[in-house]
Every structure is written in C-alpha cells, then in structure tokens.
Design an enzyme around this catalytic site. Structure first.
Site: not given
Ligand code: ADP
Ligand code: F6P
Length: 319
Positions: A72, A127
């Site tokens: 992330r 999820d």
């Molecule tokens: P997921 O992709 O599983 O929803 P995250 O919400 O943590 O997981 O997003 C993963 C990564 O995508 C973030 O750590 C960041 O690098 C990038 N990201 C998330 N939101 C944005 C955004 N609004 N603009 C650009 N990059 C983003």
């Molecule tokens: O998005 C997948 C997920 O496992 C969610 O279900 C949970 O809330 C989150 O990621 C946990 O995130 P992390 O691995 O950063 O603790």
C-alpha cells in the site's frame, strides 16, 4: 504495442498468481513483452522492474499470495508521484499497464491513464466489494478458508454448549460473512449492510437453546466488528458461555480454489486482449459467467445492491 507492465497492489488475494501467469502467457503468445513491477505502486516509484518470461510464471498457478509482492503506497495519491511513475515507465519503454488489485489500486490506474498510460484493472481482493463485478479474485478461496475454520469451531462449541462468535474480513462489505455464514449454517449473520438488534440476537440465542441447539454460531463482519465485546455481552445477557474468534489474515492466504484460478485466468487473458484492442481506463469483471469490461470511473461509481433475498434465506435456514 510491443511491451506491457504488470503489478499487484493493495491486499493480496489467492488467485492473483494465476492472473499474473495468464497475463504473461497471453501476452507472450501474442508477441508482447511483459515487465513485472514488484510491490505495487511503491515498487514502480523505486524502479523495482524486471523482464518476465515464460518461466517467471511457472509453478505459481496453485500458489497463494502474489509472486510480484504487493504494497500500500499512500504517496501514489500525489500527482507528483504519479508523474514520476509515468516518466519511469517511459524510460522502460512502457506505455501500457495492467493493475491487479481492489478499488484503491484502480484509482491509481485511472490516475495514470489520465497522464497517458493505457491501463487495465483486474479485480483481486477477497472482499468481493466491487459492485460492477459478480466476483473478485480470492473471494471464493477466502470463503472456503472461513468454512473450514468455522467447522472446527463448531466441533468445540457443540462439545461445550457454547456460543461462538467468528469475526471475518471484508472491510465495509458483508459478503464474506453472508456467504460463509450460509455455507456454515450459522445461526446469525451480522453484516454492515443490515445492522443488527442486540436484543433480537439475544432472543435468538435463547430460543435456539430452548429448541435444544448445542451450539450457536454467529458470523460477524469486521465492518461491524467488536467480536470480543459482543461475546462478553452475550455471556452477561444469556448466562451461556461465549467465545470470540477473529479469523484475521488467515483468510488472505492459502492455495486458490479452482473457481478462483479459472476466474483469474479468464480475467488475465481478457486484460491483455483489451490492451491489444487499443482500450484503456477499463476494468474487467464477470457477470452471469460472462467476462465484461467497463470504464474505471463507471465501475467505481456503481453502488452495491444488497442481496436481501440471500440474507432472508440465511435467516430461514437457521430456524
Ligand atoms: P485495494 O486496491 O485493495 O483497494 P488500497 O485501497 O490500499 O487497496 O489501495 C492500494 C493502493 O492503490 C494504495 O496504497 C495506493 O498506492 C493506490 N491508491 C489508492 N487510492 C488511490 C487514489 N485515490 N489515487 C491514486 N492511487 C491510489
Ligand atoms: O481488502 C482486503 C483486506 O483483507 C480487508 O478484508 C481487511 O480489512 C484489510 O484488507 C486488512 O488490511 P491489512 O492487510 O493492511 O491489515
């Protein structure tokens, strides 16, 4: 298009490797080179980029996690970082990128598309929280993991005549709880989409006891949370012993199930085809067993429709 890049981002999900394999193999089949980017957008900004070949994806179809690793990276939300990423991709001769991840990862892909990189997203998250697709990669495997764990908890709950509260993942989405709850024959399923009434829950437990039920399985979504506090409350109100189990990251690991492997393979193949067709800013998904693709913004704007029929079925079956 001679070269594309590929990364996995956000929380890992079983089946991501099968998608990585499919992208690489379908690209190579079509005479396109694939560069792997390690650790998502963080690795992109650190130029952790390497050339993949047929053997880079040998022996990974059955493995959980992601061989490209993941991260992330909050910095990536900044325009200056996104511009830096575009320059780095340009230096490597890359103008097309496939991103495997959840909605956050798709937002990053959309930002890059606005800066001129052709991007395609593949939904990889346990999820199942993306409204535009019936399924995300990893959901089925996570359900099977929860199923196995709850069956074990049921054994000990029955022996002791206890209430068992199992907290499962899903962020703000109750799908893991709802589907696993049905599969496990849970007495109650608590999800954020529905909320719950504490008095009703207690009455349900006491009714179950009167009917001669030896256990009471409650599957609780993390979006509602508070398994330990709920167990204490149940003990105080019912006089029955209650135990809480937070399943945690075990739900993210393990070998993907066959449905997840097949879904991931289909998604990976379609993502490459879309790039070959000159498409960008799109995400792949599945609806009624057909692979679909949508504009990223349209996909992210879709609102989830709560499956109240399924929730009702769970209530009826737990009679
Ligand atoms: P997921 O992709 O599983 O929803 P995250 O919400 O943590 O997981 O997003 C993963 C990564 O995508 C973030 O750590 C960041 O690098 C990038 N990201 C998330 N939101 C944005 C955004 N609004 N603009 C650009 N990059 C983003
Ligand atoms: O998005 C997948 C997920 O496992 C969610 O279900 C949970 O809330 C989150 O990621 C946990 O995130 P992390 O691995 O950063 O603790």
């Amino acid at each position: 298009m001679k070269r594309i890049a590929l990364l996995t981002s956000g929380g890992d999900a079983p089946g991501m490797n099968a998608a990585v394999r499919a992208v690489v193999r379908v690209a190579l089949y079509n005479g396109i080179e694939v560069m792997g980017i390690r650790r998502g957008y963080a690795g992109l900004l650190e130029k952790d980029i390497f050339m993949m070949d047929r053997s880079s994806v040998s022996d990974i179809i059955q493995r959980g996690g992601t061989v490209l690793r993941t991260a992330r990276c909050d910095d990536f939300k900044k325009l200056e970082c996104q511009k830096k990423a575009v320059d780095i991709l340009d230096d490597y001769g890359i103008h097309s990128l496939i991103v495997i991840g959840g909605d956050g990862s798709f937002r990053g892909a959309q930002d890059l598309a606005k800066l001129g990189v052709s991007t395609i997203g593949i939904p990889g998250t346990i999820d199942n929280d993306l409204a535009y697709t019936d399924r995300t990669i990893g959901f089925d495997t996570a359900l099977n993991t929860v199923h196995e764990a709850v069956n074990k908890l049921r054994d000990t709950s029955t022996s002791h005549g206890r209430v068992s509260i199992i907290e499962v993942m899903g962020r703000n989405c109750g799908d893991i709880a709802l589907y696993s709850g049905i599969a496990c024959g849970a007495e109650s399923i608590i999800i954020p989409e529905k909320g719950y009434d504490k008095d009703e829950l207690i009455e349900n437990i006491l009714t179950g006891k009167r009917k001669g039920k030896l256990h009471n399985i409650i599957v609780l979504a993390e979006g509602v949370g508070g398994a330990y506090e709920l167990a204490e409350y149940v003990e105080n109100k019912t006089g029955l012993e209650a135990r809480a189990t937070v399943l945690g990251h075990i739900q993210r690991g393990g070998s993907p199930t066959v449905p997840d492997i097949i879904l991931a393979s289909r998604f990976g193949a379609r993502a490459v085809e879309l790039l070959i067709e000159g498409k960008s800013s799109r995400v792949v998904g599945v609806h009624e067993n057909k692979i679909i693709d949508l504009d990223i913004d349209d996909a992210l704007a879709k609102e989830r429709v709560f499956d109240s029929e399924l929730y009702h079925l769970a209530e009826v079956l737990s009679l």
